[in-house]
Scaffold this motif. Structure first.
Motif, PDB file in Angstrom:
ATOM      1  N   PRO A 180       0.803  -1.227   0.000  1.00 27.60           N
ATOM      2  CA  PRO A 180       0.000   0.000   0.000  1.00 27.60           C
ATOM      3  C   PRO A 180       0.842   1.287   0.000  1.00 27.60           C
ATOM      4  CG  PRO A 180       0.221  -0.843   2.233  1.00 27.60           C
ATOM      5  CD  PRO A 180       1.113  -1.685   1.363  1.00 27.60           C
ATOM      6  N   SER A 181       1.971   1.275  -0.704  1.00 24.08           N
ATOM      7  CA  SER A 181       2.828   2.470  -0.665  1.00 24.08           C
ATOM      8  C   SER A 181       2.775   3.261  -1.970  1.00 24.08           C
ATOM      9  CB  SER A 181       4.286   2.059  -0.400  1.00 24.08           C
ATOM     10  OG  SER A 181       4.878   1.585  -1.598  1.00 24.08           O
ATOM     11  N   THR A 182       2.089   2.738  -2.960  1.00 27.32           N
ATOM     12  CA  THR A 182       2.198   3.265  -4.327  1.00 27.32           C
ATOM     13  C   THR A 182       1.899   4.752  -4.448  1.00 27.32           C
ATOM     14  OG1 THR A 182       1.628   1.078  -5.102  1.00 27.32           O
ATOM     15  CG2 THR A 182       1.468   2.826  -6.712  1.00 27.32           C
ATOM     16  N   GLU A 183       0.991   5.265  -3.620  1.00 21.65           N
ATOM     17  CA  GLU A 183       0.628   6.688  -3.727  1.00 21.65           C
ATOM     18  C   GLU A 183       1.840   7.596  -3.517  1.00 21.65           C
ATOM     19  OE1 GLU A 183      -0.920   4.587  -1.634  1.00 21.65           O
ATOM     20  OE2 GLU A 183      -2.955   4.377  -2.441  1.00 21.65           O
ATOM     21  N   ILE A 184       2.827   7.104  -2.770  1.00 21.39           N
ATOM     22  CA  ILE A 184       4.022   7.929  -2.546  1.00 21.39           C
ATOM     23  C   ILE A 184       4.792   8.062  -3.859  1.00 21.39           C
ATOM     24  CG2 ILE A 184       6.192   8.118  -1.258  1.00 21.39           C
ATOM     25  CD1 ILE A 184       4.763   6.536   1.019  1.00 21.39           C
ATOM     26  N   ALA A 185       4.954   6.962  -4.577  1.00 22.94           N
ATOM     27  CA  ALA A 185       5.632   7.015  -5.882  1.00 22.94           C
ATOM     28  C   ALA A 185       4.828   7.870  -6.860  1.00 22.94           C
ATOM     29  CB  ALA A 185       5.824   5.602  -6.433  1.00 22.94           C
ATOM     30  N   GLU A 186       3.510   7.663  -6.856  1.00 26.48           N
ATOM     31  CA  GLU A 186       2.671   8.434  -7.797  1.00 26.48           C
ATOM     32  C   GLU A 186       2.752   9.929  -7.508  1.00 26.48           C
ATOM     33  OE1 GLU A 186      -0.747   5.110  -8.871  1.00 26.48           O
ATOM     34  OE2 GLU A 186      -1.036   6.383  -7.117  1.00 26.48           O
ATOM     35  N   GLY A 187       2.757  10.260  -6.228  1.00 21.35           N
ATOM     36  CA  GLY A 187       2.827  11.671  -5.846  1.00 21.35           C
ATOM     37  C   GLY A 187       4.153  12.291  -6.249  1.00 21.35           C
ATOM     38  N   LEU A 188       5.235  11.554  -6.015  1.00 17.55           N
ATOM     39  CA  LEU A 188       6.550  12.105  -6.342  1.00 17.55           C
ATOM     40  C   LEU A 188       6.812  12.094  -7.850  1.00 17.55           C
ATOM     41  CD1 LEU A 188       8.431  10.810  -3.219  1.00 17.55           C
ATOM     42  CD2 LEU A 188       8.245  13.200  -3.908  1.00 17.55           C
ATOM     43  N   ALA A 189       6.134  11.200  -8.585  1.00 12.43           N
ATOM     44  CA  ALA A 189       6.250  11.225 -10.058  1.00 12.43           C
ATOM     45  C   ALA A 189       5.718  12.556 -10.590  1.00 12.43           C
ATOM     46  CB  ALA A 189       5.481  10.064 -10.674  1.00 12.43           C
TER      47      ALA A 189
END
Lengths: 269, 376
Positions: B35-44
């Motif tokens: 459940p960490s993907t939003e961090i990558a999406e946000g930083l992308a």
């Protein structure tokens, strides 16, 4: 720049065995780098784990000696944080093609500006002579006591298929061609890959009736087939099968946009 | 571009992104994982152009390796992952410890072992964070329990990674990472930057002695930096056979963290002096927080940092109370250390409320356990 301005004499003696092909590659690399007038202070060298991956630690420059197989991944981060640095990776067949295979193909695909020098000695030398992903079929190693049942990878062809901008393969016997290819690779935008089939008399030659490094070099000379000639003669099956032939030459030289050009990187470090 | 100070209603993982940006992250490498993907999406979305580099890599090993490489280029670097990806990163985490590379690793914990419960919360990686890679080393880890702390403690994770040249961790979980709540971005935020070789700056990283934390030689500055994961002398000469050099190096790697526990550790106490104290952290403390707020017989020591183990606050509350209840969303990982310190400090009874499966212990479950212990 003299040879020992380039290499750190204070780190001598080195770990390489007498007759090792790494010395030839180091010499060719120094000549290519020096002829181009490149700056050691503007270049970083990255290695994984293994004999060839130790080379960065002997160069009088910034060096990152990393974990096994991950040199290209470390180099990717370093390059993107410091795009003004030229980044050169030294790696071997096991480091690049076995444990690091995923980073190798994706590095080629990403086409980031870096030069990757793979010294392919067809064996795990540092750990004492186990079969690698480029050990030829039927050849002996400590983990293939009745001969290697598997067939080897062709690293150069993989790099071409995966998208590298420049790919060449030579053996330690073709020093002039090798030096020229290293020069081309160092000047190339995008991912440049130079594979060097190199002799390991201690752990490869000794178990395969070629303990004398000159036997291995003679064998490289006899089995090398220029890729352009092989193509012209419509030879179908010229892979890196050391039992038969070693295709050498430039495999690809193209100018796909590098990753840096695509994202427009700026300095972040 | 930094988000303006003010109040925002956002998700925990999004608050982590804001914290990373506020701390000055310039490089992020990630691989999709719940459940960490939003961090990558946000930083992308955020790390583009002049603001930094976002890279999606081929696996988590590549991510942590690239993050370490970028740190040697001088960039504040970070990755975010969860259980399986965290396991893949362990070898390189040991490399970061040995090479003294400041990197930030966010682990939004989910239920394990193996693929386990991708969408459910857990605190199963507490011990892995400390012991995951081979060999002796110490790390720094923070455990947020709210959207606000996802921001605040992300900044702290960067600060302490930079200050002590260590891999530092934000140990969140699916509950806190996916929680929505109020985030206040303050006007002033304390930011620490690494002590750089050849550069004098007024920064708290320079307060630590050079013997304990060597100045960081950034690549490309003519230092002829040599970095290796092998046992090395101070001039980075490889000396794998020299037992004295190994002893000195590895001892220092641990001591620079352990000797600075007081600087690193953060905690909150509710109702200090209560005869019964709950000790907890992260999502596991949410139920106990409600109980302590409603019942003045019950206090709470909430650990905001868990590594290095906060011996001092645990010993202090243990010396003043009769019984301690440890709440964790695992089968008892920090419990062992808490019990050891509490018993040494004179507390006679230390029990565990352990809950796995994805939900934090509820207030009624905490009360029930406290009742069993004779506390209420």
């Amino acid at each position: 720049m003299e040879l020992f301005d380039f290499y750190r004499k204070d780190r001598w003696p080195h770990v390489f065995c007498p007759g090792c092909g790494n010395g030839t590659v180091m010499n060719c690399f120094y000549r290519a780098f020096n002829d181009l007038g490149l700056s050691l202070d503007r270049t970083a060298f990255v290695g994984g784990i293994g004999c060839s991956s130790r080379i960065p630690l002997y160069i009088n420059s910034d060096a990152l000696h990393t974990t096994h197989g991950r040199a290209i991944a470390f180099a990717t981060g370093l390059k993107l944080a410091s795009p003004e640095l030229k980044v050169v990776v030294f790696t071997g067949d096991g480091d690049l093609g076995a444990i690091g295979g995923n980073h190798f193909v994706n590095g080629c695909r990403r086409n980031l500006d870096m030069t990757v020098i793979c010294i392919n000695n067809n064996i795990y030398g540092m750990t004492g002579g186990q079969a690698s992903i480029t050990t030829p079929h039927d050849f002996m190693s400590t983990t293939t006591p009745t001969g290697n049942k598997e067939y080897p990878f062709d690293l150069a062809e993989i790099a071409v298929a995966a998208g590298a901008n420049y790919v060449a393969r030579w053996t330690t016997r073709q020093v002039h061609e090798l030096t020229k290819s290293i020069k081309t690779a160092l000047q190339k935008k995008g991912f440049a890959f130079v594979e060097i089939v190199a002799q390991c008399p201690t752990n490869f030659g000794r178990r395969n009736k070629m303990a004398d490094p000159t036997q291995l070099l003679d064998w490289f000379k006899e089995s090398s087939v220029r890729r352009d000639k092989a193509r012209a003669a419509a030879v179908d099956h010229v892979d890196l099968n050391l039992a038969g032939q070693i295709t050498v030459g430039e495999f690809v030289d193209r100018n796909r946009e590098s990753y840096e050009e695509l994202i427009g990187v700026v300095k972040h470090g | 571009m930094k988000t303006q100070p003010g109040e925002y209603f956002i998700q925990g993982n999004e608050a982590c992104v804001e914290g990373a940006i506020a701390a000055g992250v310039r490089f992020f490498a990630g691989y999709p994982i719940t459940p960490s993907t939003e961090i990558a999406e946000g930083l992308a979305r955020r790390l583009t152009g002049d603001d930094g580099v976002f890279l999606q890599m081929e696996d988590e090993i590549a991510c942590i390796s690239a993050v370490i490489g970028a740190s040697w280029g001088g960039a504040k670097s970070m990755t975010a992952t969860s259980g399986p990806g965290f396991s893949l990163m362990q070898e390189a985490i040991g490399y970061a410890a040995m090479s003294e590379t400041p990197v930030v690793i966010v682990n939004v914990m989910r239920g394990g072992p193996s693929t386990g419960q991708p969408t459910r919360a857990s605190q199963g990686d507490v011990m892995q964070t400390k012991w995951g890679s081979h060999g002796d080393y110490q790390v720094i880890a923070f455990a947020p329990a709210s959207v606000q702390e996802m921001f605040d403690l992300t900044v702290e994770t960067f600060n302490y990674a930079e200050k002590y040249r260590v891999p530092a961790f934000l140990l969140s979980d699916a509950e806190v990472g996916h929680m929505r709540g109020l985030l206040t971005i303050p006007d002033k935020i304390r930011i620490v930057n690494r002590k750089e070789k050849g550069v004098k700056r007024s920064d708290e990283a320079y307060d630590i002695s050079d013997e304990l934390v060597h100045p960081f030689p950034v690549f490309g500055k003519g230092h002829k930096t040599m970095i290796t994961g092998m046992t090395h002398a101070e001039d980075s000469r490889i000396e794998p056979e020299d037992s004295k050099i190994h002893q000195e190096l590895v001892t220092r790697l641990s001591e620079k963290v352990l000797m600075n526990r007081k600087d690193i550790n953060k905690w909150d106490v509710m109702c200090p002096g209560s005869k019964t104290m709950v000790v907890s952290y992260g999502a596991a403390s949410l139920g106990a927080m409600e109980v302590a707020a409603q019942d003045d017989r019950i206090g709470l020591l909430r650990l905001k940092s868990i590594w290095p183990f906060p011996e001092e606050p645990v010993a202090e509350i243990a010396s003043q109370c009769d019984r301690i209840l440890v709440c964790e969303m695992n089968l008892g990982q920090l419990y062992g250390d808490i019990k050891r310190v509490a018993l040494e400090a004179g507390c006679r009874k230390v029990e565990l409320l352990s809950k796995i499966g994805g939900d934090p212990p509820t207030p009624s479950e905490v009360r029930h356990k406290l009742h069993e212990m004779g506390a209420i």
